[in-house]
Design a protein around this motif. Structure first.
Motif, PDB file in Angstrom:
ATOM      1  N   LYS A 179       0.583  -1.215  -0.167  1.00  0.00           N
ATOM      2  CA  LYS A 179      -0.074   0.079   0.091  1.00  0.00           C
ATOM      3  C   LYS A 179       0.862   1.305  -0.196  1.00  0.00           C
ATOM      4  CE  LYS A 179      -3.873   2.307   2.444  1.00  0.00           C
ATOM      5  NZ  LYS A 179      -4.761   2.451   3.509  1.00  0.00           N
ATOM      6  N   ALA A 180       2.150   1.237   0.849  1.00  0.00           N
ATOM      7  CA  ALA A 180       2.918   2.524   0.618  1.00  0.00           C
ATOM      8  C   ALA A 180       3.398   2.516  -0.668  1.00  0.00           C
ATOM      9  CB  ALA A 180       4.029   2.075   1.796  1.00  0.00           C
ATOM     10  N   GLY A 181       3.880   1.398  -1.302  1.00  0.00           N
ATOM     11  CA  GLY A 181       4.414   1.739  -2.512  1.00  0.00           C
ATOM     12  C   GLY A 181       3.421   2.344  -3.710  1.00  0.00           C
ATOM     13  N   THR A 182       2.086   1.810  -3.413  1.00  0.00           N
ATOM     14  CA  THR A 182       1.070   2.195  -4.348  1.00  0.00           C
ATOM     15  C   THR A 182       0.935   3.680  -4.278  1.00  0.00           C
ATOM     16  OG1 THR A 182       0.053   0.141  -4.218  1.00  0.00           O
ATOM     17  CG2 THR A 182      -1.421   1.674  -5.022  1.00  0.00           C
ATOM     18  N   LEU A 183       0.641   4.152  -3.019  1.00  0.00           N
ATOM     19  CA  LEU A 183       0.349   5.514  -2.825  1.00  0.00           C
ATOM     20  C   LEU A 183       1.756   6.500  -3.189  1.00  0.00           C
ATOM     21  CD1 LEU A 183      -1.241   5.141   0.860  1.00  0.00           C
ATOM     22  CD2 LEU A 183      -2.435   5.689  -1.355  1.00  0.00           C
ATOM     23  N   ASN A 188       1.163  10.123  -3.560  1.00  0.00           N
ATOM     24  CA  ASN A 188       0.399  10.460  -2.059  1.00  0.00           C
ATOM     25  C   ASN A 188       1.387  10.154  -1.073  1.00  0.00           C
ATOM     26  OD1 ASN A 188      -1.131  10.648   0.442  1.00  0.00           O
ATOM     27  ND2 ASN A 188      -2.783   9.420  -0.506  1.00  0.00           N
ATOM     28  N   GLU A 189       2.341  11.434  -0.806  1.00  0.00           N
ATOM     29  CA  GLU A 189       3.193  11.231   0.380  1.00  0.00           C
ATOM     30  C   GLU A 189       2.928  10.842   1.559  1.00  0.00           C
ATOM     31  OE1 GLU A 189       6.746  10.804  -0.129  1.00  0.00           O
ATOM     32  OE2 GLU A 189       6.304  11.027  -2.548  1.00  0.00           O
ATOM     33  N   ALA A 190       1.863  11.601   2.038  1.00  0.00           N
ATOM     34  CA  ALA A 190       1.311  11.544   3.283  1.00  0.00           C
ATOM     35  C   ALA A 190       1.034  10.220   3.609  1.00  0.00           C
ATOM     36  CB  ALA A 190       0.449  12.563   3.679  1.00  0.00           C
ATOM     37  N   GLY A 191       0.099   9.376   2.636  1.00  0.00           N
ATOM     38  CA  GLY A 191      -0.317   8.283   2.860  1.00  0.00           C
ATOM     39  C   GLY A 191       0.744   7.104   2.760  1.00  0.00           C
ATOM     40  N   TYR A 192       1.853   7.363   1.830  1.00  0.00           N
ATOM     41  CA  TYR A 192       3.068   6.633   2.000  1.00  0.00           C
ATOM     42  C   TYR A 192       3.621   6.606   3.151  1.00  0.00           C
ATOM     43  CZ  TYR A 192       8.004   5.534   1.059  1.00  0.00           C
ATOM     44  OH  TYR A 192       9.260   5.004   1.353  1.00  0.00           O
ATOM     45  N   GLU A 193       4.075   7.629   3.839  1.00  0.00           N
ATOM     46  CA  GLU A 193       4.628   7.791   5.186  1.00  0.00           C
ATOM     47  C   GLU A 193       3.791   7.253   6.242  1.00  0.00           C
ATOM     48  OE1 GLU A 193       7.440   8.734   5.728  1.00  0.00           O
ATOM     49  OE2 GLU A 193       8.104   9.585   3.910  1.00  0.00           O
ATOM     50  N   GLU A 194       2.468   7.244   6.470  1.00  0.00           N
ATOM     51  CA  GLU A 194       1.691   6.736   7.413  1.00  0.00           C
ATOM     52  C   GLU A 194       1.745   5.189   7.042  1.00  0.00           C
ATOM     53  OE1 GLU A 194      -2.996   6.537   8.647  1.00  0.00           O
ATOM     54  OE2 GLU A 194      -2.396   7.561   6.709  1.00  0.00           O
ATOM     55  N   CYS A 195       1.640   4.465   5.953  1.00  0.00           N
ATOM     56  CA  CYS A 195       1.815   3.153   5.719  1.00  0.00           C
ATOM     57  C   CYS A 195       3.294   2.522   6.118  1.00  0.00           C
ATOM     58  CB  CYS A 195       1.466   2.878   4.214  1.00  0.00           C
ATOM     59  SG  CYS A 195      -0.045   2.914   3.800  1.00  0.00           S
ATOM     60  N   VAL A 196       4.109   3.302   6.007  1.00  0.00           N
ATOM     61  CA  VAL A 196       5.586   2.961   6.418  1.00  0.00           C
ATOM     62  C   VAL A 196       5.552   2.831   7.858  1.00  0.00           C
ATOM     63  CG1 VAL A 196       7.987   3.584   6.269  1.00  0.00           C
ATOM     64  CG2 VAL A 196       6.675   3.713   4.306  1.00  0.00           C
TER      65      VAL A 196
END
Length: 221
Positions: A179-183, A188-196
């Motif tokens: 999901k992080a890679g998809t965002l 979607n940097e905020a979503g990426y950081e949240e998933c990580v």
């Protein structure tokens, strides 16, 4: 839930007289009485200039839906099916589940083989067939999402990943990382950081694997 709340769960109705039989007998008597009456000629007195019918004919219609065969045939079939479900033991249910899991795993292997050949559509088809047998497998959903990521179908991928995280396994490491890679691909940097962050928080023993994955994702994902 208590049978006190749902009175229909009580089975004492099996010992009572059948009210359906009583109703059918009554209808039969009514129909028989109607047949015994003399038929009335309602056309009596009707001429070319006087055609108003002054008498009403009483007709007892036979309802097809009240025939004994129609009333009892389908409920008996449903009852038999219901009883078969009750009679299935816990051991038999586990055995049936194991058989479905085995079939689903075979479809997963076929999907993996197609994925390695970059046949993503065929792989998706196999993963979907596996989910038809067992629909609570995070692996099948995650693998299917990865195929959609490779096809740049990011929204489809997120549907599978969110289903895993919201309904099957909220700590699933691969689901969070994919999901992080998809965002990331969707900017979607905020979503990426949240998933990580969630991947690290829920899987602290795997921090080294997470860092390796993130490094690889930047170039190959």
């Amino acid at each position: 839930m208590s049978s006190y709340i749902h009175s229909e769960l009580h089975e004492d109705f099996l010992l009572r007289p059948s009210k359906v039989d009583d109703v059918l007998k009554l209808l039969h008597e009514i129909a028989k009485t109607g047949k015994d009456k003399a038929e009335v000629d309602i056309s009596e007195g009707v001429t070319d200039t006087s055609f108003v019918v002054m008498q009403r004919q009483n007709v007892v219609k036979k309802s097809r839906s009240l025939s004994k065969r129609n009333i009892f045939s389908k409920p008996n079939m449903n009852q038999m099916t219901f009883m078969r479900q009750i009679d299935v033991s816990e051991e038999e249910r586990k055995k049936a589940r194991a058989e479905r899991v085995s079939v689903a795993n075979n479809f997963r292997r076929l999907g993996n083989a197609e994925y390695r050949k970059s046949n993503f559509d065929k792989a998706i088809d196999y993963y979907t067939k596996g989910l038809n047998y067992i629909n609570d497998s995070p692996v099948l959903f995650v693998n299917r999402s990865l195929c959609n990521i490779k096809k740049h179908e990011y929204k489809r991928a997120l549907l599978d990943l969110d289903h895993v995280l919201n309904h099957l396994d909220g700590c699933c490491l691969q689901a969070w990382l994919y999901k992080a890679g998809t965002l990331k691909r969707m900017n979607n940097e905020a979503g990426y950081e949240e998933c990580v962050d969630n991947a690290r928080r829920f899987n602290s023993p795997s921090l080294k694997y997470i860092e390796n994955f993130l490094n690889k994702m930047r170039s190959e994902f």
